[in-house]
Write an enzyme that holds these catalytic residues in place. Structure first.
Site, mmCIF file in Angstrom:
data_model
loop_
_atom_site.group_PDB
_atom_site.id
_atom_site.type_symbol
_atom_site.label_atom_id
_atom_site.label_comp_id
_atom_site.label_asym_id
_atom_site.label_seq_id
_atom_site.Cartn_x
_atom_site.Cartn_y
_atom_site.Cartn_z
ATOM 1 N N PHE A 116 -28.659 21.617 -19.355
ATOM 2 C CA PHE A 116 -28.368 22.244 -20.507
ATOM 3 C C PHE A 116 -29.499 23.392 -20.445
ATOM 4 O O PHE A 116 -30.503 23.364 -21.849
ATOM 5 C CB PHE A 116 -29.276 21.125 -21.669
ATOM 6 C CG PHE A 116 -28.273 19.443 -21.959
ATOM 7 C CD1 PHE A 116 -26.915 19.029 -21.739
ATOM 8 C CD2 PHE A 116 -29.252 18.870 -20.815
ATOM 9 C CE1 PHE A 116 -26.976 18.113 -22.254
ATOM 10 C CE2 PHE A 116 -28.508 17.482 -20.511
ATOM 11 C CZ PHE A 116 -26.926 17.270 -20.913
ATOM 12 N N ALA A 129 -22.433 18.669 -19.420
ATOM 13 C CA ALA A 129 -24.162 18.643 -18.560
ATOM 14 C C ALA A 129 -23.956 17.110 -18.247
ATOM 15 O O ALA A 129 -23.792 16.720 -16.900
ATOM 16 C CB ALA A 129 -25.106 18.450 -19.019
ATOM 17 N N CYS A 156 -36.064 16.467 -28.414
ATOM 18 C CA CYS A 156 -36.110 17.140 -29.902
ATOM 19 C C CYS A 156 -35.949 15.832 -30.103
ATOM 20 O O CYS A 156 -35.675 16.593 -32.297
ATOM 21 C CB CYS A 156 -36.218 18.167 -29.475
ATOM 22 S SG CYS A 156 -34.099 18.607 -29.533
#
Length: 391
Positions: A223, A274, A334
């Site tokens: 990423f 990914a 996050c």
């Protein structure tokens, strides 16, 4: 001034330092309160709790601005902005790029301001900040003297406040692709077209934290976005770095950023999912000495948390299988709705399933320019763990 009176027992969170009051916590609302208007907030015994702005369109009905009786006017916003700027001068002295205003963390809920060299990027996320937009822009010009201000109020969260999305250059000039510095490295960003405000400043200190771990190591950056972790890893001495991202535009920019820093010979980038890439590398029994996982938020709501947990576990499990003893895993989230304790449990479960024993080297969060306000857990969202595989 109109008043909002809370129901019995609904003042505890506010007294503990939180700035949000939900619609269901309100007992009485003054007649004719307009969206974005500043109101007095009282408990059910009419004791003063603070001043905040109200919006009936949002589930978060009131966001507190102050807990003392004062005028919320031009001087108020000037003082708050000056305080935010002085704080950054202390915690990031000499930084040419940083988050200058971080909403609730600077007691300015709904306002975000990022500084990129001589330019500012602003986001007005709530009705209460929207009604003061022109004043805040004028004050930012006065206090910061930028060459230009770009507005990126183009987030879906504005719809929750009954506001349309908006973006554009609102002062001075739009620099187009801009060369910025992060930890003395150069990156080209697009303030108007890039993700969020153009570049993820919250990870700056965590990218610098790679330095003690990465020298001489074969590194994988999943990423990778515009290559910020990858370029830092190469600059700090990685033997080779492979960055992977699903976005062709991001991979192109990552390659350009590696070249900007003269690191193109040690950096390569690949456009791929990914999840699929990690799975394929595991099947091929590939090995890396250090892996960075810095995915976008897998969930933006509590309802989607279960799927996010599965996603985080899968990428951490796959990454751990690619690391030999002595390997380093830098893993981030996050997603605000993913509590740090739950993230820890996910990684522990992934390590067990991968049959890897790991030890914690560092537990990190967002940079100091994204201040965490005690009493408002929502201001702490970024989690970054650095682990070593020991067997």
């Amino acid at each position: 001034m109109n008043q909002v009176v809370l129901k019995a027992g609904k003042d505890k969170r506010v007294r503990a330092g939180h700035l949000w009051i939900y619609q269901g916590e309100i007992g009485i609302i003054g007649i004719g309160v307009k969206p974005g208007e500043v109101v007095e907030v009282l408990d059910n015994r009419n004791r003063f709790l603070g001043l905040g702005y109200y919006n009936y369109s949002s589930q978060i009905a009131v966001r507190l601005l102050t807990t003392i009786r004062e005028r919320v006017d031009e001087d108020f916003f000037r003082r708050r902005l000056q305080g935010a700027i002085r704080y950054r001068e202390r915690v990031k002295p000499g930084a040419s790029c940083c988050r200058l205003v971080y909403g609730e963390g600077d007691l300015l809920p709904g306002l975000v301001v990022d500084k990129f060299e001589d330019y500012l990027v602003v986001q007005f996320l709530t009705m209460g900040m929207e009604v003061h937009r022109d004043l805040i822009l004028e004050l930012l010009v006065e206090l910061c003297r930028p060459k230009g201000i770009i507005e990126r109020s183009d987030l879906s969260v504005r719809h929750l406040e009954d506001l349309p999305e908006r973006s554009g250059c609102v002062y001075g000039e739009n620099p187009g692709p801009l060369l910025i510095r992060d930890n003395q490295l150069q990156f080209r960003v697009d303030l108007l077209e890039g993700q969020k405000t153009g570049y993820f400043l919250d990870q700056s200190a965590n990218r610098a934290a790679l330095a003690p771990y990465v020298k001489g190591r074969k590194t994988l950056d999943c990423f990778c976005h515009v290559g910020s972790f990858a370029v830092h890893a190469a600059a700090y001495g990685a033997s080779s770095v492979l960055g992977v991202d699903i976005s062709e535009d991001a991979v192109r920019l990552a390659a350009e950023n590696a070249e900007l820093n003269g690191l193109q010979e040690r950096c390569s980038f690949k456009t791929a999912n990914a999840f699929d890439f990690l799975r394929d590398q595991s099947s091929l029994r590939e090995r890396y000495d250090l892996i960075v996982l810095d995915p976008p938020a897998f969930t933006k709501s509590k309802q989607a948390l279960e799927g996010a947990v599965r996603g985080y576990k899968e990428i951490n499990l796959r990454a751990l299988k690619l690391l030999p003893p002595g390997g380093i895993l830098v893993t981030c989230s996050c997603s605000h709705h993913l509590h740090p304790d739950l993230f820890w449990e996910i990684i522990a479960a992934a390590a067990a399933d991968a049959k890897r024993r790991i030890r914690l080297l560092e537990r990190r969060t967002q940079g100091l320019d994204h201040p965490i306000l005690v009493g408002v857990p929502e201001t702490e969202y970024l989690k970054c763990f650095i682990f070593e595989v020991i067997q």
